[in-house]
Design an enzyme around this catalytic site. Structure first.
Site, PDB file in Angstrom:
ATOM      1  N   ASP A 141     -13.022 -10.633   9.945  1.00 33.26           N
ATOM      2  CA  ASP A 141     -11.592 -10.512  10.260  1.00 33.26           C
ATOM      3  C   ASP A 141     -11.311  -9.192  10.968  1.00 33.26           C
ATOM      4  O   ASP A 141     -10.352  -8.503  10.666  1.00 33.26           O
ATOM      5  CB  ASP A 141     -10.782 -10.606   8.956  1.00 33.26           C
ATOM      6  CG  ASP A 141      -9.288 -10.780   9.248  1.00 33.26           C
ATOM      7  OD1 ASP A 141      -8.464 -10.440   8.386  1.00 33.26           O
ATOM      8  OD2 ASP A 141      -8.968 -11.209  10.370  1.00 33.26           O
ATOM      9  N   ASN A 173      -6.482  -4.407  11.328  1.00 30.06           N
ATOM     10  CA  ASN A 173      -7.348  -3.971  10.211  1.00 30.06           C
ATOM     11  C   ASN A 173      -8.092  -2.686  10.529  1.00 30.06           C
ATOM     12  O   ASN A 173      -9.065  -2.352   9.864  1.00 30.06           O
ATOM     13  CB  ASN A 173      -8.384  -5.062   9.896  1.00 30.06           C
ATOM     14  CG  ASN A 173      -7.738  -6.254   9.227  1.00 30.06           C
ATOM     15  OD1 ASN A 173      -6.621  -6.154   8.750  1.00 30.06           O
ATOM     16  ND2 ASN A 173      -8.420  -7.383   9.218  1.00 30.06           N
ATOM     17  N   LYS A 216      -9.748  -7.053  13.504  1.00 29.29           N
ATOM     18  CA  LYS A 216      -8.664  -7.129  14.501  1.00 29.29           C
ATOM     19  C   LYS A 216      -7.931  -5.799  14.456  1.00 29.29           C
ATOM     20  O   LYS A 216      -8.048  -5.058  13.466  1.00 29.29           O
ATOM     21  CB  LYS A 216      -7.730  -8.305  14.186  1.00 29.29           C
ATOM     22  CG  LYS A 216      -7.148  -8.277  12.797  1.00 29.29           C
ATOM     23  CD  LYS A 216      -6.414  -9.575  12.486  1.00 29.29           C
ATOM     24  CE  LYS A 216      -5.897  -9.549  11.065  1.00 29.29           C
ATOM     25  NZ  LYS A 216      -5.438 -10.849  10.601  1.00 29.29           N
ATOM     26  N   THR A 255     -36.636 -26.992   9.356  1.00 28.63           N
ATOM     27  CA  THR A 255     -35.994 -26.609   8.084  1.00 28.63           C
ATOM     28  C   THR A 255     -34.636 -27.280   7.931  1.00 28.63           C
ATOM     29  O   THR A 255     -34.141 -27.406   6.832  1.00 28.63           O
ATOM     30  CB  THR A 255     -35.776 -25.081   8.054  1.00 28.63           C
ATOM     31  OG1 THR A 255     -35.099 -24.716   9.250  1.00 28.63           O
ATOM     32  CG2 THR A 255     -37.105 -24.364   7.946  1.00 28.63           C
ATOM     33  N   ASP A 258      -9.697  -3.267   4.931  1.00 30.02           N
ATOM     34  CA  ASP A 258      -9.393  -4.648   4.573  1.00 30.02           C
ATOM     35  C   ASP A 258     -10.584  -5.602   4.681  1.00 30.02           C
ATOM     36  O   ASP A 258     -10.726  -6.348   5.657  1.00 30.02           O
ATOM     37  CB  ASP A 258      -8.270  -5.175   5.465  1.00 30.02           C
ATOM     38  CG  ASP A 258      -7.681  -6.459   4.868  1.00 30.02           C
ATOM     39  OD1 ASP A 258      -6.692  -6.954   5.398  1.00 30.02           O
ATOM     40  OD2 ASP A 258      -8.246  -6.938   3.856  1.00 30.02           O
ATOM     41  N   VAL A 260       0.860  -1.185   0.000  1.00 30.81           N
ATOM     42  CA  VAL A 260       0.000   0.000   0.000  1.00 30.81           C
ATOM     43  C   VAL A 260       0.900   1.240   0.000  1.00 30.81           C
ATOM     44  O   VAL A 260       1.843   1.321   0.804  1.00 30.81           O
ATOM     45  CB  VAL A 260      -0.916   0.014   1.244  1.00 30.81           C
ATOM     46  CG1 VAL A 260      -1.760   1.276   1.268  1.00 30.81           C
ATOM     47  CG2 VAL A 260      -1.832  -1.216   1.238  1.00 30.81           C
TER      48      VAL A 260
HETATM   49  C1  LIG Z   1      -5.214   1.693   3.154  1.00 34.42           C
HETATM   50  C2  LIG Z   1      -4.819   2.914   3.954  1.00 34.42           C
HETATM   51  C3  LIG Z   1      -3.729   3.063   4.790  1.00 34.42           C
HETATM   52  C4  LIG Z   1      -3.815   4.371   5.297  1.00 34.42           C
HETATM   53  N1  LIG Z   1      -2.977   5.071   6.170  1.00 34.42           N
HETATM   54  C5  LIG Z   1      -1.852   4.552   6.788  1.00 34.42           C
HETATM   55  N2  LIG Z   1      -1.554   3.262   6.646  1.00 34.42           N
HETATM   56  C6  LIG Z   1      -0.464   2.775   7.285  1.00 34.42           C
HETATM   57  C7  LIG Z   1      -0.153   1.359   7.102  1.00 34.42           C
HETATM   58  C8  LIG Z   1      -0.787   0.637   6.140  1.00 34.42           C
HETATM   59  C9  LIG Z   1      -0.533  -0.800   5.912  1.00 34.42           C
HETATM   60  C10 LIG Z   1      -0.959  -1.388   4.719  1.00 34.42           C
HETATM   61  C11 LIG Z   1      -0.722  -2.746   4.472  1.00 34.42           C
HETATM   62  C12 LIG Z   1      -0.084  -3.537   5.415  1.00 34.42           C
HETATM   63  C13 LIG Z   1       0.330  -2.957   6.621  1.00 34.42           C
HETATM   64  C14 LIG Z   1       0.108  -1.599   6.880  1.00 34.42           C
HETATM   65  N3  LIG Z   1       0.334   3.501   8.073  1.00 34.42           N
HETATM   66  C15 LIG Z   1       0.068   4.832   8.246  1.00 34.42           C
HETATM   67  C16 LIG Z   1       0.905   5.617   9.056  1.00 34.42           C
HETATM   68  C17 LIG Z   1       0.629   6.975   9.216  1.00 34.42           C
HETATM   69  N4  LIG Z   1       1.461   7.753  10.030  1.00 34.42           N
HETATM   70  C18 LIG Z   1       1.123   9.156  10.247  1.00 34.42           C
HETATM   71  C19 LIG Z   1       0.765   9.310  11.694  1.00 34.42           C
HETATM   72  N5  LIG Z   1       1.896   8.869  12.554  1.00 34.42           N
HETATM   73  C20 LIG Z   1       1.557   9.108  13.920  1.00 34.42           C
HETATM   74  C21 LIG Z   1       2.158   7.427  12.312  1.00 34.42           C
HETATM   75  C22 LIG Z   1       2.503   7.168  10.869  1.00 34.42           C
HETATM   76  C23 LIG Z   1      -0.473   7.566   8.568  1.00 34.42           C
HETATM   77  C24 LIG Z   1      -1.294   6.786   7.779  1.00 34.42           C
HETATM   78  C25 LIG Z   1      -1.024   5.424   7.595  1.00 34.42           C
HETATM   79  N6  LIG Z   1      -4.907   4.935   4.791  1.00 34.42           N
HETATM   80  N7  LIG Z   1      -5.526   4.061   3.974  1.00 34.42           N
END
Ligand SMILES: Cc1cc(Nc2nc(/C=C/c3ccccc3)nc3cc(N4CCN(C)CC4)ccc23)n[nH]1
Length: 260
Positions: free
Chosen positions: A134, A139, A136, A169, A152, A25
């Site tokens: 799912d 997610n 958790k 039934t 997710d 992502v």
């Molecule tokens: C789909 C989606 C993700 C998302 N935003 C964020 N996703 C993920 C981590 C995402 C991720 C994806 C796949 C597998 C594992 C983690 N980490 C993020 C970290 C972020 N920061 C900004 C705020 N900080 C305090 C911590 C780090 C902000 C948005 C994030 N918006 N929409």
């Protein structure tokens, strides 16, 4: 607008946000509007290898159709020769899981806010006959105001019409249909109790050394409350009612059906 044909040229790709099982992502920006999104990139060969076409198609159909403040939006998708791209809402606050790890556990007020958001989001899904299955901390994301967003829907299903659990039934149902009864809404409601416990204590209730021990504790609904952190009796009652009642309700309804 969701009818528009998107392509990779419409986006500037930013930093990677995370790596899931079937795709990465990235932070991304739509060039014309400067709108920030999250772009989930899945390789088609991974779909072939893990045979998850139907699961991805279901995730896309379900998440596109859902509109709720606590459910992450799927704005659209496109593909090229080797990849599929999902255009997802960007949650600025990051993963709820990291907040939980950072604080150890949430206050009762914070936990109650998250559980209330989850409850309305799941009630909305269940009205639309969608079971997430799912839920958790991994997610769950947070937006810029700290509001919870369920992400997710990879494991969610469109549930079959809820069959009456009257004995009659069942007689005409094929074994595989009877087996499917496990996938009813109680799956998600049970999870609410588990999450409520994890938000307040920092770890899920049936966590054990081995998977088999965890399984045994779940089947026995072997719930115990540590003395610290100090959690109110009302919160403990809520967790007990949601987990123990649903746990026994499931085994109770199985025994009713089995006794027919
Ligand atoms: C789909 C989606 C993700 C998302 N935003 C964020 N996703 C993920 C981590 C995402 C991720 C994806 C796949 C597998 C594992 C983690 N980490 C993020 C970290 C972020 N920061 C900004 C705020 N900080 C305090 C911590 C780090 C902000 C948005 C994030 N918006 N929409």
């Amino acid at each position: 607008n969701s009818k528009r044909k998107w392509s990779l040229q419409d986006f500037e790709i930013g930093k990677p946000l995370g790596k899931g099982k079937f795709g990465r992502v990235y932070l991304a920006r739509e060039v014309k509007s400067k709108y920030i999104v999250a772009l989930k990139i899945i390789f088609k060969e991974q779909l072939e290898k893990y045979r998850i076409h139907h699961q991805l198609r279901r995730e896309m159909e379900i998440q596109t159709s859902l509109r709720h403040p606590n459910i992450l939006r799927l704005y659209g998708w496109f593909h090229d020769s080797e990849r599929i791209f999902l255009i997802l809402e960007y949650a600025y606050g990051g993963e709820l899981y990291n907040e939980l790890r950072k604080h150890g556990h949430f206050s009762e007020e914070q936990a109650a806010t998250y559980i209330a958001s989850l409850t309305t989001a799941l009630a909305y899904c269940h009205e639309k006959h969608v079971i997430h299955r799912d839920i958790k901390p991994e997610n769950l994301l947070l937006d810029h105001e700290g509001r919870l967003k369920i992400a997710d829907f990879g494991w969610s299903v469109q549930s079959r019409s809820k069959r009456h659990t009257m004995c009659g039934t069942l007689d005409y149902l094929a074994p595989e249909m009877v087996e499917n009864k496990a996938h009813d809404y109680a799956v998600d409601n049970w999870t609410l109790g588990i999450l409520c416990y994890e938000f307040l204590y920092g770890a899920p209730p049936f966590e054990s050394e081995s998977q088999s021990d965890t399984f045994k504790r779940i089947m026995k609904v072997d719930l115990s409350f540590p003395s610290t952190p100090n959690v109110s009796m009302e919160a403990r009652n809520l967790i007990s009612r949601v987990t123990i009642c649903i746990g026994y309700e499931k085994s109770w309804s199985n025994s009713i059906e089995a006794s027919c």
